[in-house]
Design an enzyme around this catalytic site. Sequence first.
Site, PDB file in Angstrom:
ATOM      1  CG  ASP A  62      -1.979  -1.058   1.215  1.00  0.00           C
ATOM      2  OD1 ASP A  62      -1.875  -2.001   0.402  1.00  0.00           O
ATOM      3  OD2 ASP A  62      -2.925  -0.975   2.029  1.00  0.00           O
ATOM      4  CE  LYS A  72      -4.837   1.929   3.023  1.00  0.00           C
ATOM      5  NZ  LYS A  72      -3.692   1.194   3.563  1.00  0.00           N
ATOM      6  CE  LYS A 129      -6.502  -1.404   3.058  1.00  0.00           C
ATOM      7  NZ  LYS A 129      -5.146  -1.942   3.277  1.00  0.00           N
TER       8      LYS A 129
END
Length: 223
Positions: free
Chosen positions: A89, A152, A181
Site C-alpha cells: 500500500d 485506497k 480499499k
Amino acid sequence: MNIAKLIDHTILKANTTKEDVMKVIEEAKEYKFASVCINPTWVKLAAEELAGHDVDVCTVIGFPLGASTTETKAFETKDAIAKGATEVDMVINVGALKDGDNELVEKDIYEVVQAAKGKALVKVIIETCLLTDEEKVRACELSVKAGADFVKTSTGFSTGGATAEDIALMRKTVGPNVGVKASGGVRTREDAEKMVAAGASRVGASASVAIVLNDAKGATDNY
C-alpha cells in the site's frame, strides 16, 4: 457476506511491538482475514508466521506522508517483496498532486507498480481527506493509468478517514476492474458494510475482530 475475507487486519502504529504483531498474525489466522497490514520492519516475521495460511502479507510504502522520493519507494517495494510481502500500500506524492504535477504523481506510482510487477498487488493511498473531489478523481485516474491494482482512501494518520461518498466517487472513477480499499475510521461491522455497499472491495481496519464479531466495544483506533 464473508466480511473477514475483505479485511486487511492492520497494525501500523509507531510503538508497535513484536507481541502486538504476533497477536495480529494469530487473529488473522483464526478469522481468515484477507491480509495482515504491517510496517516493513515486520514483513519477514509475518511472512514466516503466515506460511501455509491463506492470509496475504501487506505492507506500506512511503508511509504515511508519501513525500519520500520515487527511487526510495521503488526500493522499499523491492525490499518488502524480497522479505515476503505479497501486497503493498503506497502513498502518493500528495503535494505534487495538489501542484498539478500529474507526470510526477503517475511516475511515482508507475515505478512502484513496476517494482512489484507479478509479485505483489499495489494499492495506491490517495489520502482523500486532503483532496478536493477533482483531485480525488485525478489521483484515481493516474493510479489506473500507472497500472495500480487498487486505490485506497487513507493512511489513517491524517485529518480524516474513509467516507462512503469518497468510496462511491473512487469506484465510479476507476470502474469495475480496479479494487477500492476503504481505510481510516472503519470501526464497526456497520461501517464496513456501508463501505462495501458504496463500492469498496477491501477494508483496512485495526478493529477487524470487533467488526467480524459485530462487537462495537474495543474498536477505538483511527485505522
